[in-house]
Design a protein around this motif. Structure first.
Motif, mmCIF file in Angstrom:
data_model
loop_
_atom_site.group_PDB
_atom_site.id
_atom_site.type_symbol
_atom_site.label_atom_id
_atom_site.label_comp_id
_atom_site.label_asym_id
_atom_site.label_seq_id
_atom_site.Cartn_x
_atom_site.Cartn_y
_atom_site.Cartn_z
ATOM 1 N N ILE A 282 2.300 5.076 -3.527
ATOM 2 C CA ILE A 282 1.108 4.759 -2.734
ATOM 3 C C ILE A 282 0.189 3.917 -3.606
ATOM 4 C CG2 ILE A 282 -0.838 5.691 -1.399
ATOM 5 C CD1 ILE A 282 1.848 6.611 -0.246
ATOM 6 N N GLU A 283 -0.101 2.720 -3.167
ATOM 7 C CA GLU A 283 -0.947 1.789 -3.919
ATOM 8 C C GLU A 283 -0.527 1.733 -5.385
ATOM 9 O OE1 GLU A 283 -5.175 1.294 -2.884
ATOM 10 O OE2 GLU A 283 -4.909 3.171 -1.802
ATOM 11 N N GLY A 284 0.754 1.587 -5.582
ATOM 12 C CA GLY A 284 1.281 1.409 -6.931
ATOM 13 C C GLY A 284 1.412 2.689 -7.732
ATOM 14 N N GLU A 285 0.961 3.811 -7.179
ATOM 15 C CA GLU A 285 1.069 5.071 -7.918
ATOM 16 C C GLU A 285 2.192 5.919 -7.350
ATOM 17 O OE1 GLU A 285 -2.467 7.077 -9.204
ATOM 18 O OE2 GLU A 285 -3.698 5.382 -8.553
ATOM 19 N N VAL A 286 3.091 6.325 -8.233
ATOM 20 C CA VAL A 286 4.255 7.092 -7.792
ATOM 21 C C VAL A 286 3.818 8.496 -7.392
ATOM 22 C CG1 VAL A 286 6.460 8.070 -8.518
ATOM 23 C CG2 VAL A 286 5.801 5.765 -9.263
ATOM 24 N N LEU A 287 4.216 8.903 -6.183
ATOM 25 C CA LEU A 287 3.980 10.280 -5.738
ATOM 26 C C LEU A 287 5.222 11.118 -6.013
ATOM 27 C CD1 LEU A 287 2.312 12.434 -4.114
ATOM 28 C CD2 LEU A 287 3.416 11.548 -2.053
ATOM 29 N N LEU B 287 10.362 2.326 4.220
ATOM 30 C CA LEU B 287 9.313 1.566 4.912
ATOM 31 C C LEU B 287 8.317 1.052 3.887
ATOM 32 C CD1 LEU B 287 8.262 0.967 7.888
ATOM 33 C CD2 LEU B 287 6.652 2.815 7.469
ATOM 34 N N GLU B 288 7.932 -0.208 4.047
ATOM 35 C CA GLU B 288 6.883 -0.797 3.208
ATOM 36 C C GLU B 288 5.706 -1.114 4.106
ATOM 37 O OE1 GLU B 288 7.471 -1.525 -0.181
ATOM 38 O OE2 GLU B 288 9.419 -0.524 0.086
ATOM 39 N N LEU B 289 4.521 -0.866 3.600
ATOM 40 C CA LEU B 289 3.318 -1.164 4.376
ATOM 41 C C LEU B 289 2.384 -1.957 3.470
ATOM 42 C CD1 LEU B 289 2.084 -0.398 7.179
ATOM 43 C CD2 LEU B 289 0.932 1.468 6.015
ATOM 44 N N ALA B 290 2.024 -3.176 3.902
ATOM 45 C CA ALA B 290 1.161 -4.034 3.085
ATOM 46 C C ALA B 290 -0.304 -3.802 3.419
ATOM 47 C CB ALA B 290 1.528 -5.497 3.321
ATOM 48 N N ARG B 291 -1.186 -4.212 2.528
ATOM 49 C CA ARG B 291 -2.630 -4.051 2.751
ATOM 50 C C ARG B 291 -3.049 -4.757 4.039
ATOM 51 N NH1 ARG B 291 -6.723 -2.612 -0.545
ATOM 52 N NH2 ARG B 291 -5.329 -2.564 -2.341
ATOM 53 N N GLY B 292 -3.797 -4.050 4.859
ATOM 54 C CA GLY B 292 -4.313 -4.636 6.089
ATOM 55 C C GLY B 292 -3.318 -4.655 7.231
ATOM 56 N N ASP C 259 -0.179 17.947 -10.056
ATOM 57 C CA ASP C 259 -1.107 18.276 -8.962
ATOM 58 C C ASP C 259 -2.334 17.366 -8.929
ATOM 59 O OD1 ASP C 259 0.548 20.238 -8.132
ATOM 60 O OD2 ASP C 259 -0.612 21.911 -8.978
ATOM 61 N N ALA C 260 -2.883 17.063 -10.101
ATOM 62 C CA ALA C 260 -4.093 16.234 -10.131
ATOM 63 C C ALA C 260 -3.785 14.847 -9.570
ATOM 64 C CB ALA C 260 -4.624 16.122 -11.559
ATOM 65 N N GLU C 261 -2.630 14.301 -9.952
ATOM 66 C CA GLU C 261 -2.251 12.976 -9.425
ATOM 67 C C GLU C 261 -1.962 13.039 -7.931
ATOM 68 O OE1 GLU C 261 0.600 11.486 -12.835
ATOM 69 O OE2 GLU C 261 -0.333 13.467 -12.962
ATOM 70 N N ILE C 262 -1.321 14.132 -7.508
ATOM 71 C CA ILE C 262 -1.040 14.285 -6.071
ATOM 72 C C ILE C 262 -2.342 14.274 -5.282
ATOM 73 C CG2 ILE C 262 -0.252 15.925 -4.310
ATOM 74 C CD1 ILE C 262 2.009 16.725 -6.191
ATOM 75 N N ARG C 263 -3.342 15.002 -5.789
ATOM 76 C CA ARG C 263 -4.631 15.043 -5.075
ATOM 77 C C ARG C 263 -5.283 13.664 -5.059
ATOM 78 N NH1 ARG C 263 -5.146 20.125 -7.406
ATOM 79 N NH2 ARG C 263 -6.347 19.293 -9.141
ATOM 80 N N LYS C 264 -5.192 12.966 -6.185
ATOM 81 C CA LYS C 264 -5.796 11.626 -6.283
ATOM 82 C C LYS C 264 -5.129 10.671 -5.284
ATOM 83 C CE LYS C 264 -6.548 8.019 -9.723
ATOM 84 N NZ LYS C 264 -5.411 7.353 -10.372
ATOM 85 N N ILE C 265 -3.812 10.737 -5.229
ATOM 86 C CA ILE C 265 -3.076 9.865 -4.300
ATOM 87 C C ILE C 265 -3.397 10.273 -2.863
ATOM 88 C CG2 ILE C 265 -0.755 9.249 -3.484
ATOM 89 C CD1 ILE C 265 0.150 9.511 -6.461
ATOM 90 N N GLY C 266 -3.497 11.582 -2.626
ATOM 91 C CA GLY C 266 -3.798 12.070 -1.284
ATOM 92 C C GLY C 266 -5.118 11.547 -0.751
ATOM 93 N N ARG C 267 -6.074 11.354 -1.652
ATOM 94 C CA ARG C 267 -7.396 10.890 -1.214
ATOM 95 C C ARG C 267 -7.390 9.422 -0.797
ATOM 96 N NH1 ARG C 267 -9.667 14.813 -4.882
ATOM 97 N NH2 ARG C 267 -9.973 13.386 -6.606
ATOM 98 N N LYS C 268 -6.319 8.716 -1.090
ATOM 99 C CA LYS C 268 -6.216 7.318 -0.641
ATOM 100 C C LYS C 268 -5.914 7.243 0.845
ATOM 101 C CE LYS C 268 -4.245 5.872 -5.079
ATOM 102 N NZ LYS C 268 -5.336 5.060 -5.598
ATOM 103 N N MET D 250 0.843 -1.207 0.000
ATOM 104 C CA MET D 250 0.000 0.000 0.000
ATOM 105 C C MET D 250 0.870 1.247 0.000
ATOM 106 S SD MET D 250 -3.131 -0.988 0.064
ATOM 107 C CE MET D 250 -4.411 -0.122 0.945
ATOM 108 N N ILE D 251 1.912 1.200 0.847
ATOM 109 C CA ILE D 251 2.855 2.315 0.890
ATOM 110 C C ILE D 251 4.246 1.745 0.664
ATOM 111 C CG2 ILE D 251 3.988 4.049 2.361
ATOM 112 C CD1 ILE D 251 1.418 4.431 3.863
ATOM 113 N N SER D 252 4.975 2.374 -0.218
ATOM 114 C CA SER D 252 6.386 2.044 -0.359
ATOM 115 C C SER D 252 7.167 3.350 -0.306
ATOM 116 C CB SER D 252 6.626 1.325 -1.689
ATOM 117 O OG SER D 252 8.012 1.218 -1.907
ATOM 118 N N ALA D 253 7.978 3.495 0.728
ATOM 119 C CA ALA D 253 8.828 4.686 0.859
ATOM 120 C C ALA D 253 10.261 4.192 0.861
ATOM 121 C CB ALA D 253 8.514 5.431 2.146
ATOM 122 N N GLN D 254 11.070 4.783 0.004
ATOM 123 C CA GLN D 254 12.452 4.332 -0.088
ATOM 124 C C GLN D 254 13.419 5.499 -0.007
ATOM 125 O OE1 GLN D 254 12.078 2.422 -3.797
ATOM 126 N NE2 GLN D 254 11.341 0.480 -2.935
ATOM 127 N N GLY D 255 14.358 5.376 0.894
ATOM 128 C CA GLY D 255 15.456 6.337 0.992
ATOM 129 C C GLY D 255 14.998 7.771 1.147
#
Ligand SMILES: Nc1ncnc2c1ncn2[C@@H]1O[C@H](COP(=O)(O)OP(=O)(O)OP(=O)(O)O)[C@@H](O)[C@H]1O
Ligand SMILES: [Mg+2]
Length: 250
Positions: free
Chosen positions: A60-65, A22-27, A79-88, A1-6
Motif C-alpha cells: 500500500i503506497e509503497g509499504e509492504v503489508l 490488482l494494481e490501483l494508481a493514484r486518483g 503491528d505498528a506498521e500494519i496500523r500505519k498502513i491501515g490509516r492510509k 497506491m495499491i498493489s495486490a499480487q497473487g
C-alpha cells in the motif's frame, strides 16, 4: 497506491480468493463487480487487513503489508506498521456501521480523537465542513436512528474522510438503500471521484461503474475474469462469463 499480487485466501476448505492481482494508481476509481460469493468483499477486507491472506503480496503506497515467497504462507509486517498502513485507507460498508449512541458529529470525530489523538475542538470545524460537503450540515446533532439510509451512508463517508485517508474502499455502499436514496450516495461518491480521490468500489450499480469508474474489474469464483477501461468493458466484454453476467444485470 495499491498493489495486490497473487492473493490466495481460504476459509477452512473453501478457497475464496485464488490468485487475485490488482494494481490501483493514484486518483484511479476502480469498480469491482461480480456475482454473490465471488470473493469481492473478502478481497477488500484483505486489503484493509480485516482478513489475513494465506498467500500473496500486498503493498500500500509503497509499504509492504504482507508478502510471501512461492508457496509459503504470507508474512505480515509488525503491528505498528500494519496500523500505519491501515490509516492510509478508509472503508465504507453496506451496513453503515455508525455508532447509534453518538450523534452524527460525534460519529465523525470519534476516530480522529481516539485513534489520532486530536483534540475535539480542533477537529470539530473539519467535521462540520465534511458534513456540509456530504449535504448534511443540518444533521450535525441528530442520532443515526433519525436519519434515512442514504443520510446514514453519507455520514459514514464523512466519517471515513475525517481520517484523511489516501484511499477509500467501498463495499456495496448503496445495496442496503431504497432506489430513491441510492442517487444521493452515488452523487457524493461521484464528487469524490471528481476530486481525484483514489477509490476501490465493490458495486452492483452498473450505471455508476460505467460513468464514474476509470476501470471495471469482473470477479467470479475467486478470480479476476476480466478487467478493462469502463467504456470498452461494457461496450465489448471479451469473456463469455462476463457477457452472461452483464446480460443478467442490465
Ligand atoms: N468469515 C468467513 N468465514 C467463512 N466463509 C466466509 C467468510 N467470509 C466469506 N466467506 C465465504 O467466502 C465466499 C466469498 O464471500 P464474499 O463475501 O467475499 O463474496 P462477495 O463477492 O462479496 O459476495 P456478495 O456479492 O454476496 O457480497 C462466500 O462463499 C462466503 O460464504
Ligand atoms: Mg460482498
Amino acid at each position: 497506491m495499491i498493489s495486490a499480487q497473487g492473493i490466495h485466501k481460504s476459509f477452512g476448505h473453501v478457497s475464496v480468493l485464488r490468485g487475485v492481482s490488482l494494481e490501483l494508481a493514484r486518483g484511479e476509481v476502480v469498480a469491482i463487480i461480480g456475482p454473490s460469493g465471488s470473493g469481492k468483499s473478502t478481497f477488500l477486507r484483505c486489503l484493509n487487513h480485516l482478513e489475513t491472506i494465506d498467500r500473496g503480496n500486498i503493498t500500500i503506497e509503497g509499504e509492504v503489508l504482507a508478502s510471501s515467497e512461492g508457496e509459503a504462507k504470507a508474512q505480515y509486517v509488525g503491528d505498528a506498521e500494519i496500523r500505519k498502513i491501515g490509516r492510509k485507507m478508509g472503508m465504507v460498508f453496506q451496513s453503515f456501521n455508525l455508532f447509534p449512541h453518538l450523534t452524527v458529529l460525534e460519529n465523525i470525530i470519534e476516530a480522529p480523537v481516539i485513534v489520532k489523538g486530536l483534540k475535539r475542538e480542533a477537529i470539530i470545524p473539519k467535521a462540520e465542513a465534511l458534513l456540509a460537503k456530504v449535504g448534511l450540515a443540518a444533521k450535525r446533532d441528530a442520532y443515526p436512528n433519525h436519519l434515512s439510509g442514504g443520510q446514514k451512508q453519507r455520514v459514514a463517508i464523512a466519517r471515513a474522510l475525517a481520517m484523511e485517508p489516501d484511499i477509500l474502499l467501498f463495499d456495496e455502499p448503496t445495496s442496503a438503500l431504497d432506489p430513491e436514496l441510492t442517487g444521493e450516495v452515488l452523487r457524493t461518491m461521484r464528487e469524490l471521484a471528481e476530486e481525484h480521490m483514489t477509490m476501490l468500489v465493490v458495486t452492483h450499480e452498473m450505471g455508476f461503474a460505467r460513468e464514474v469508474a476509470n476501470r471495471v474489474v469482473f470477479m467470479d469464483g475467486g478470480h479476476i475474469v476480466e478487467q478493462g477501461p469502463a467504456e470498452s468493458f461494457f461496450a465489448a466484454p471479451q469473456q463469455e462469463r462476463t457477457k452472461a453476467f452483464l446480460q443478467n444485470m442490465l
